[in-house]
Design a protein around this motif. Structure first.
Motif, PDB file in Angstrom:
ATOM      1  N   GLY B 168       0.798  -1.225   0.000  1.00 57.54           N
ATOM      2  CA  GLY B 168       0.000   0.000   0.000  1.00 57.54           C
ATOM      3  C   GLY B 168       0.827   1.269   0.000  1.00 57.54           C
ATOM      4  O   GLY B 168       0.287   2.363   0.054  1.00 57.54           O
ATOM      5  N   LYS B 169       2.163   1.128  -0.063  1.00 61.81           N
ATOM      6  CA  LYS B 169       2.996   2.334  -0.088  1.00 61.81           C
ATOM      7  C   LYS B 169       3.159   2.800  -1.523  1.00 61.81           C
ATOM      8  O   LYS B 169       3.427   1.995  -2.407  1.00 61.81           O
ATOM      9  N   ARG B 170       2.994   4.076  -1.725  1.00 59.68           N
ATOM     10  CA  ARG B 170       3.169   4.573  -3.083  1.00 59.68           C
ATOM     11  C   ARG B 170       4.359   5.512  -3.139  1.00 59.68           C
ATOM     12  O   ARG B 170       4.530   6.382  -2.286  1.00 59.68           O
ATOM     13  N   LYS B 171       5.193   5.307  -4.158  1.00 55.10           N
ATOM     14  CA  LYS B 171       6.314   6.218  -4.374  1.00 55.10           C
ATOM     15  C   LYS B 171       5.806   7.441  -5.118  1.00 55.10           C
ATOM     16  O   LYS B 171       4.683   7.458  -5.613  1.00 55.10           O
ATOM     17  N   LEU B 172       6.651   8.458  -5.201  1.00 50.66           N
ATOM     18  CA  LEU B 172       6.235   9.698  -5.839  1.00 50.66           C
ATOM     19  C   LEU B 172       7.434  10.313  -6.541  1.00 50.66           C
ATOM     20  O   LEU B 172       8.578   9.883  -6.347  1.00 50.66           O
ATOM     21  N   LEU B 173       7.157  11.312  -7.362  1.00 54.06           N
ATOM     22  CA  LEU B 173       8.254  12.094  -7.945  1.00 54.06           C
ATOM     23  C   LEU B 173       8.526  13.241  -6.985  1.00 54.06           C
ATOM     24  O   LEU B 173       7.592  13.955  -6.610  1.00 54.06           O
ATOM     25  N   ARG B 174       9.779  13.393  -6.589  1.00 56.80           N
ATOM     26  CA  ARG B 174      10.066  14.400  -5.567  1.00 56.80           C
ATOM     27  C   ARG B 174       9.540  15.763  -6.006  1.00 56.80           C
ATOM     28  O   ARG B 174       9.664  16.147  -7.168  1.00 56.80           O
TER      29      ARG B 174
END
Lengths: 807, 360
Positions: B168-174
Motif C-alpha cells: 500500500g505504499k506509493r512512491k512519488l516524484l520528488r
C-alpha cells in the motif's frame, strides 16, 4: 485575506498611514499582495452642481451644462446622459483626469461646435458599478467641491494579504491588529464580549453521535436560538465592508456570520429555526446521503464527511457550507446560531473532495481559536440583536472546549543562537506578551505559554520566529560565513558529477545542441525502449503521453528532432545528459548521455556546402560521437568491444553494442530502427548513441599525479601498405586490430586507409587496405626485416580472415 | 689587359641579359665552365712566372669572383621573378564561406550553464554537491520534512504519485530537492555543507509552471551557523551569481514546514525598458525561501536540535536563469527548439569559473 483600513482601525488604535501599515505587514510576515485605494484613484472626481442644463444646439441627444464645481467660475460641459438636468448634483472631472472605466485621459474638447471643459460621470466611468445609463445622481445635501470618494465613503483602502498556513490567527481583522500592535503600530483594542444573559433554555438540543475514536471530529458545538428577529438588508456600513472585500451582502443574519468570519475569525452558521425539525445531531454522513448546499448545488456525501442533521435529514456540511433547506432569508423570524469546532483535516478533505472553497472551510482547515468558540457565539448574538432585534435564549453546548494550554521552557539565548541577533530581554518579552503569550519566571530561562489562537506554536524555534519577526528580520545582520578550515577549497565534485558536466561540454563541442526533455514519456514509447514497468507508471500523469518514467533519453530526443524538422530545421543534432529510470528503487536511476543526428547534421559540418556534396549522417557518425565522449572523459578504450547489433530500437545491421566484456555493456550506437521511427511517427534516417555514464570504468587511483615517463624512439618509423581481398562481411576494424597483434613489439599502429567494393574485385568480396606502421626500437630495420614483419601480418590475415594479398 | 675588361664587360652584360635559368647557365658555362673563358685564364695562372702571377692572379681571381657573384645575384632575381609570376597566377576566392566549426554550432542548455555557475560559487565556499533519486518515498519527501498528515502537497492534485505497491505504499516524484537534504543528514555526521541541484516535479502546467522544473537547495548543519550567516551567504551568492557589485535584499518572515524561523527573500530590481536589473530600482522580486532547519526535521534524522543547528534554502534554477539571462517564458526550456537553444544556450567552452568570471 482582505480587509479595509477603517475596519482595521476598529481593532487597532493607530495613526499609521496605509503605506506604514503595509510596510509593517510585510515586515511581520503578513505579505501584502495588493492595496486598492479608491480615494487616490478617484482623487480628481469632485461633487458638482448642474446650474443649468440646456439642449445642445446641434445634437438632439446632448445637453450643454453649466456646472458649479465649487472652485471659481462655472464650467461648461457637454453631456450625453439622459438624466442630466438643471439643479442636480453629480460627479465632475476636469480635463486631464484619467477615467478608469473608459481607460482614457480626459481632454478639453469641442463637441458638435460647443466647447466642453470636463465631464459629468457615470458610476461605470468610475468603475464603481456597471451602471452607465446616466450620470451619478447625488442627493441635494452632497457638498459641492468635496472629493466624491471621501463623501461616498470610498476612501477606505482595501488591503489584501497572503496568510501562510501556520497563521490561522491572522485570518481575522482582530488577529492582524494584534500582530501590528506587537510590531509597534498602535494599540490593539479588546473585543468587548459580554455574556448574553437569558433565563430561557435553548429549546433545540445538540448531540454528538460519534464513536470514541471519532470525538476529535467535533470537539464542541454551541447553539442558541434567537426569537423574533427582523431579517432584512443589513445596515449600510456592514454592507460597505463586505462589498469592499468582495462579498455580496445577502441579509442581516447571513451578513453577521460573514462579518464575524472576517472580523474575529469566527465562522458561524445560522439556521432558520422554523425550518429545522426536531433536535440537531452531529455525525458522519452515510453513503447515499446528499445535501443541497447554500450555493444551490447538490453534493453526494459519504462517511468521510461530517454533517449536522435534524429529523428531516442533512441540514449542513460541518465547517464547510450550510444547507439550503434550513437557510435564513428575509422571512426568517427565529434563528439558530451555531458556533462549533471542527477537525481541520476532515474539513479540508471534505472541501477538497466536494470542490467547495468557502471562507469557513479556509479557516477551519487551518484551525480556529478553540477558546473563542463560545465568546464568538455571544458576540454574534449581540450583533444579531443589535441589527435585527429578537430575544436570545441560553446556549447549549455539546462536547467541551479542548484544553490547548501548554508551556515551552525557553532560554532567551535561543534567539541569538538561531539568528545571531542580540536583543534585550525586555524587548523580547514584550513582543511575546503583546502577541498574547504568557511569560512566567525571570532570568535567562523562562516558561512561555502560547495563547489559544496560536495552535502552530510547538517549541523554542517557533518562539524565536515570533520574537524576530516582530523585531524585524532587517535587524539580523549578515555575518561572514567562515570556511570550515582555513585553506584553499578542496575539489567537491564526484567522478560522476565531473563526467556529467564534461560530457555536456564535449558533446557541445561536436556541434550538438543540448536539449532538456521531459523525464516522463508515453507508455508505448517507454515499453518500446525497454521500460514501461508498472512501478514506473504515474498514477496521475499531467497528460496521457507523459505517463511513464523514461528508460532512455532517445524517445525524447527523437521527438524533439522531428518537431524541429517540422519547423524546417531538418539537419538537427541534439544531445541530452540526464537521468533515466530502470526501476523505482533508488539505485535504479542512471545518468545517461545520448546524442542524435538527423539529415546532414554531421560533426564536420551541417547541410550542403560548396566543398562537396552533402552526405547524410550514418551510424558511424554516432560512433564517432560516442568514442569522442569516452576519450574526453578519460575512459581507457583499450578493452572496449564494439559488438555488431544494438538494442531492439536500432537497425540490426547498422548498430553496435559498446561493452567492456559481455557483462560490461555501457551503451550502443547506430541507426534508429525503421519500426521505431514508425512507432514515434517520425521520419529518418536518424543516428544516435546512448551510454550510461555511471557504468563507465572509474579512473585508477594513483599515488601521485606523475605521468609515465616519455620514451622516444631513436629510429624513424616506417610504413608498409598492404591491401587484402576478403569476404565482404569481414569486419575491417577486426582486421586492423589483429594485424597490430602480429608483432606487438614492432607494429605501432595499423590504419584502415581504403575500402573498395566493385568491378575490380570479385563479387561478394572487398578490398581492405591497411597501413602498417613499424616502430623499430633497437636499430634501423633492414628491408628484409621489414618484409618479415609484413609477412607475419599477411599470414595472420590469411589465417584469420581467409584474406589474399592484393597484387 | 683590355682582354680582361672586355671579357668582364661582355660576361656581365650576358648575365644581365639572360632571360631565364637556361640562358644564365649558358653564360656560366661560357665563362666558368670547364672550357670557359675565365676558367681558361685561371688555368693559365699555373704557367706564369711568379711575377706575372702576382700581377695577373688578383685580376683574374677578381674577375671570377665578380662574375660568380653576378651569376648568383641574377639567379636570385630570376627565382624571385619566377615566384612572383607563380604567385600572380595563384588566387583563391577568400570570400568563400567555410564550414562553421562544431564548437560554433554546439550549445549548452541554460540550465546546465547555471548549475555550473552555482557550483562554481558554492564550491568555493566549501559546499559539496549532493544528489538523490527523482523517484522518492513519501517518508523522505514529506514525513521526515515535517509535512503534517493531510498537507495539500500530499494530495494527488499537487504531487505525481506512482501506483501503490503490495504494502500500500506509493512512491512519488520528488516535489523539491529537500529529500536530498534528508538523505545527506541521514548518511553523514555534522558539520555538513551541501547544495542539492536537481529535477523536481509538480502537477502544474501553465505560463509560469511546468510539470518538471529544476531546483537547487543548500544545507548547512553544525554547532553555530545562524540566520546571520545565511543572510551573508545569500547576499554573496546573489552578487556573485548576478555579477553585480551590490544587491539589496529584503527578508520577510514566512512559513515552510521544514524550517523555523522561515524566511522569504526578495531582491531589489528595476525594470527599465523591459530589462531587469539588480542592485537598483524600486521593485522587489521574490527569489527564494529559506530558514533555520526545523527542530523536528533534525530529530527525524537523529540529530539533536539542542546541540546542532543549521539552515537551508531553496530556489528555482530555471527561474534564476530566466532572471539573469532574460528568457521571458519557462515552457520553451523543455521544448528543445534549436532556435531557442541556439539563442539562449551557451558556447561549449564558456566554462564558468570564479577566476575568469561566470559568464563570458
Amino acid at each position: 485575506m482582505k480587509f479595509t483600513l477603517s475596519w482595521l482601525k476598529n481593532h487597532l488604535d493607530t495613526t499609521a498611514s496605509v503605506a506604514e501599515v503595509c510596510a509593517a505587514l510585510n515586515k511581520i510576515g503578513l505579505e501584502v499582495e495588493a492595496v486598492e485605494d479608491k480615494a487616490t484613484a478617484l482623487a480628481a472626481f469632485t461633487i458638482a452642481r448642474v446650474i443649468e442644463a440646456k439642449q445642445h444646439p446641434n445634437a438632439d441627444r446632448l445637453r450643454v451644462c453649466m456646472v458649479d464645481t465649487g472652485a471659481g467660475e462655472p464650467v461648461q460641459v457637454v453631456c450625453g446622459a439622459p438624466n442630466a438636468r438643471t439643479g442636480m448634483k453629480s460627479v465632475f472631472s476636469p480635463p486631464g483626469t484619467y477615467i478608469p472605466g473608459k481607460d482614457i485621459t480626459l481632454g478639453k474638447g469641442v463637441i458638435r461646435g460647443v466647447e466642453s471643459n470636463g465631464m459629468l460621470c457615470s458610476s461605470a466611468e468610475l468603475e464603481l458599478s456597471n451602471d452607465h445609463d446616466g450620470i451619478i445622481d447625488l442627493p441635494d445635501d452632497a457638498p459641492v467641491g468635496m472629493a466624491y470618494a471621501a463623501w461616498a465613503g470610498l476612501d477606505d483602502p482595501v488591503i489584501e494579504i497572503a496568510v501562510t498556513p501556520n497563521r490561522a490567527d491572522a485570518l481575522g481583522v482582530h488577529g492582524i491588529a494584534r500582530d501590528l500592535a506587537a510590531a509597534g503600530l498602535g494599540t490593539c483594542k479588546d473585543i468587548n464580549v459580554k455574556p448574553v444573559k437569558s433565563t430561557e433554555p435553548c429549546p433545540v438540543s445538540v448531540s454528538l453521535a460519534f464513536d470514541a475514536h471519532d470525538r476529535h471530529l467535533c470537539p464542541s458545538f454551541g447553539l442558541r436560538l434567537i426569537r423574533g428577529v427582523r431579517n432584512g438588508p443589513s445596515p449600510g456600513w456592514v454592507q460597505a465592508r463586505l462589498r469592499a472585500i468582495g462579498l455580496r451582502p445577502i441579509n442581516a443574519l447571513v451578513d453577521v456570520t460573514n462579518f464575524m468570519t472576517f472580523a474575529v475569525n469566527r465562522p458561524l452558521h445560522v439556521f432558520d429555526a422554523d425550518k429545522v425539525h426536531g433536535n440537531l445531531v452531529v455525525r458522519r454522513a452515510k453513503a447515499g446521503e446528499s445535501i443541497v448546499a447554500l450555493d444551490g448545488k447538490t453534493y453526494q456525501l459519504g462517511d468521510d464527511h461530517v454533517v449536522i442533521v435534524d429529523d428531516n435529514g442533512v441540514e449542513s456540511l460541518a465547517g464547510v457550507m450550510g444547507g439550503q433547506s434550513s437557510g435564513c432569508d428575509e422571512n426568517t423570524v427565529n434563528v439558530l446560531v451555531e458556533s462549533a469546532l471542527w477537525d481541520p483535516l476532515t474539513v479540508a478533505r471534505t472541501g477538497r473532495a466536494l470542490g467547495i472553497n468557502s471562507d469557513a472551510r479556509y479557516r477551519f482547515e487551518r484551525g480556529v481559536d478553540p477558546d473563542f468558540c463560545l465568546p464568538g457565539l455571544d458576540l454574534a448574538t449581540q450583533m444579531i440583536v443589535e441589527l435585527c432585534g429578537g430575544e436570545p435564549t441560553q446556549f447549549v453546548l455539546a462536547g467541551e472546549t479542548p484544553d490547548t494550554s501548554r508551556f515551552i521552557d525557553f532560554p532567551w539565548s535561543e534567539v541569538q543562537r538561531l539568528t545571531g541577533l542580540v536583543l534585550p530581554v525586555p524587548e523580547m518579552k514584550l513582543a511575546l506578551v503583546e502577541l498574547g503569550f504568557h511569560v512566567s519566571g525571570s532570568g535567562d530561562n523562562v516558561r512561555v505559554s502560547p495563547p489559544s489562537w496560536r495552535g502552530d506554536i510547538e517549541g523554542k524555534a517557533d518562539l524565536v520566529e515570533e520574537i524576530v519577526r516582530i523585531a524585524g528580520l532587517d535587524r539580523v545582520a549578515a555575518i561572514p560565513f567562515p570556511r570550515l578550515v582555513d585553506e584553499v577549497p578542496k575539489p567537491v565534485l564526484t567522478v560522476l558529477q565531473k563526467r556529467t558536466r564534461l560530457a555536456k561540454r564535449t558533446l557541445a563541442t561536436r556541434g550538438l545542441v543540448e536539449a532538456v526533455t521531459w523525464s516522463f514519456i508515453a507508455h508505448d514509447e517507454a515499453t518500446h525502449f525497454g521500460g514501461g514497468k508498472a512501478a514506473l507508471r504515474l498514477a496521475n500523469p499531467i497528460a496521457a503521453d507523459l505517463s511513464d518514467m523514461r528508460p532512455s533519453l532517445l524517445p525524447g530526443l527523437i521527438r524533439a528532432a522531428q518537431r524541429n524538422a517540422d519547423r524546417g530545421f531538418g539537419d538537427v543534432a541534439l544531445f541530452e545528459v540526464g537521468q533515466v529510470f530502470l526501476g523505482d528503487g533508488e539505485d535504479d536511476q542512471r545518468m545517461s548521455a545520448a546524442a542524435l543526428r538527423r539529415g546532414a547534421a554531421r560533426a564536420s559540418g551541417t547541410g550542403r556546402h560548396w566543398d562537396g556534396a552533402a552526405r547524410e549522417i550514418g551510424a558511424l557518425d554516432a560512433k564517432e560521437d560516442a568514442l569522442a565522449l569516452l576519450s574526453s572523459l578519460g575512459v581507457a578504450t583499450g578493452g572496449l568491444q564494439i559488438v555488431p547489433g544494438g538494442p531492439d530500437w536500432m537497425h540490426p545491421g547498422r548498430s553496435a553494442t559498446l561493452q567492456f566484456g559481455p557483462k560490461g555493456v555501457i551503451g550502443a550506437f547506430g541507426e534508429i530502427h525503421p519500426r521505431t521511427l514508425k512507432l514515434l511517427d517520425v521520419k529518418g534516417p536518424l543516428v544516435a548513441f546512448e551510454l550510461h555514464l555511471d557504468g563507465l570504468p572509474l579512473p585508477k587511483a594513483k599515488p601521485t599525479k606523475m605521468k609515465p615517463k616519455l620514451r622516444l624512439a631513436e629510429f624513424q618509423p616506417v610504413t608498409r601498405d598492404l591491401a587484402f581481398v576478403v569476404d565482404a562481411g569481414v569486419a575491417a576494424g577486426e582486421m586492423a586490430r589483429l594485424a597490430a597483434q602480429a608483432d606487438r613489439a614492432l607494429i605501432a599502429d595499423v590504419a584502415v586507409f581504403d575500402i573498395y567494393e566493385g568491378d575490380k574485385v570479385e563479387a561478394g568480396k572487398k578490398s581492405v587496405a591497411l597501413a602498417v606502421t613499424l616502430q623499430p626500437t633497437e636499430k634501423t630495420m633492414t628491408d628484409a626485416e621489414i618484409e618479415a614483419v609484413a609477412g607475419k601480418v599477411v599470414a595472420e590475415m590469411v589465417k584469420r580472415f581467409g584474406a589474399s594479398l592484393r597484387g | 689587359m683590355t682582354d680582361l675588361s672586355t671579357l668582364e664587360r661582355d660576361t656581365l652584360a650576358a648575365i644581365a641579359a639572360a632571360p631565364d635559368e637556361a640562358a644564365l647557365e649558358a653564360v656560366r658555362i661560357a665563362a666558368l665552365g670547364k672550357a670557359g673563358a675565365i676558367s681558361g685564364l685561371l688555368k693559365m695562372l699555373g704557367a706564369m712566372t711568379p711575377d706575372e702571377r702576382k700581377e695577373q692572379g688578383p685580376l683574374i681571381n677578381g674577375l671570377r669572383d665578380r662574375v660568380t657573384a653576378a651569376l648568383s645575384k641574377a639567379r636570385e632575381c630570376l627565382a624571385d621573378a619566377a615566384l612572383n609570376a607563380r604567385l600572380a597566377s595563384e588566387r583563391i576566392d577568400v570570400s568563400l564561406p567555410v564550414r562553421e566549426s562544431p564548437e560554433a554550432r554546439g550549445r549548452l542548455h541554460p540550465i546546465s550553464q547555471v548549475i555550473d555557475e552555482i557550483t562554481a560559487i558554492f564550491g568555493d565556499m566549501g559546499f559539496s554537491i549532493a544528489e538523490g533519486p527523482d523517484v522518492e518515498t513519501d517518508d523522505l519527501n514529506f514525513t521526515k520534512l515535517n509535512f503534517p498528515e493531510g498537507h495539500p502537497a500530499r494530495e494527488m492534485h499537487d504531487t505525481f504519485f506512482f501506483a501503490p505497491d503490495k504494502d500500500g505504499k506509493r512512491k512519488l516524484l520528488r516535489t523539491h530537492t529537500s529529500p536530498v537534504q534528508v538523505r545527506t543528514m541521514l548518511a553523514n555526521k555534522p558539520p555538513m555543507r551541501v547544495i542539492c541541484p536537481g529535477r523536481t516535479y509538480r502537477c502544474d502546467s501553465d505560463q509560469t509552471h511546468t510539470p518538471m522544473f529544476h531546483q537547487v537547495e543548500g544545507l548547512v548543519i553544525d554547532k553555530g551557523s545562524n540566520l546571520g550567516h545565511l543572510k551573508w551567504i545569500l547576499q554573496e551568492f546573489c552578487k556573485s551569481f548576478f555579477e553585480v557589485p551590490d544587491v539589496k535584499m529584503r527578508f520577510r518572515p514566512s512559513f515552510f514546514p521544514f524550517t523555523e524561523p522561515s524566511v522569504e527573500v526578495d531582491i531589489q530590481c528595476s525594470r527599465k525598458g523591459g530589462e531587469l536589473r539588480f542592485g537598483e530600482g524600486e521593485d522587489w522580486l521574490e527569489i527564494l525561501g529559506c530558514g533555520m532547519v526545523h527542530p523536528n526535521v533534525l530529530r527525524n534524522v537523529g540529530i539533536d536540535p539542542d546541540v546542532y543547528q543549521g539552515f537551508a534554502w531553496g530556489m528555482g534554477i530555471d527561474r534564476i536563469a530566466m532572471l539573469k539571462y532574460g528568457m521571458p517564458d519557462l515552457r520553451p526550456f523543455f521544448e528543445a527548439d534549436v532556435r531557442w537553444l541556439q539563442h539562449y544556450g551557451f558556447r561549449p567552452l564558456d566554462f564558468p569559473t570564479l577566476a575568469g568570471g561566470l559568464s563570458g
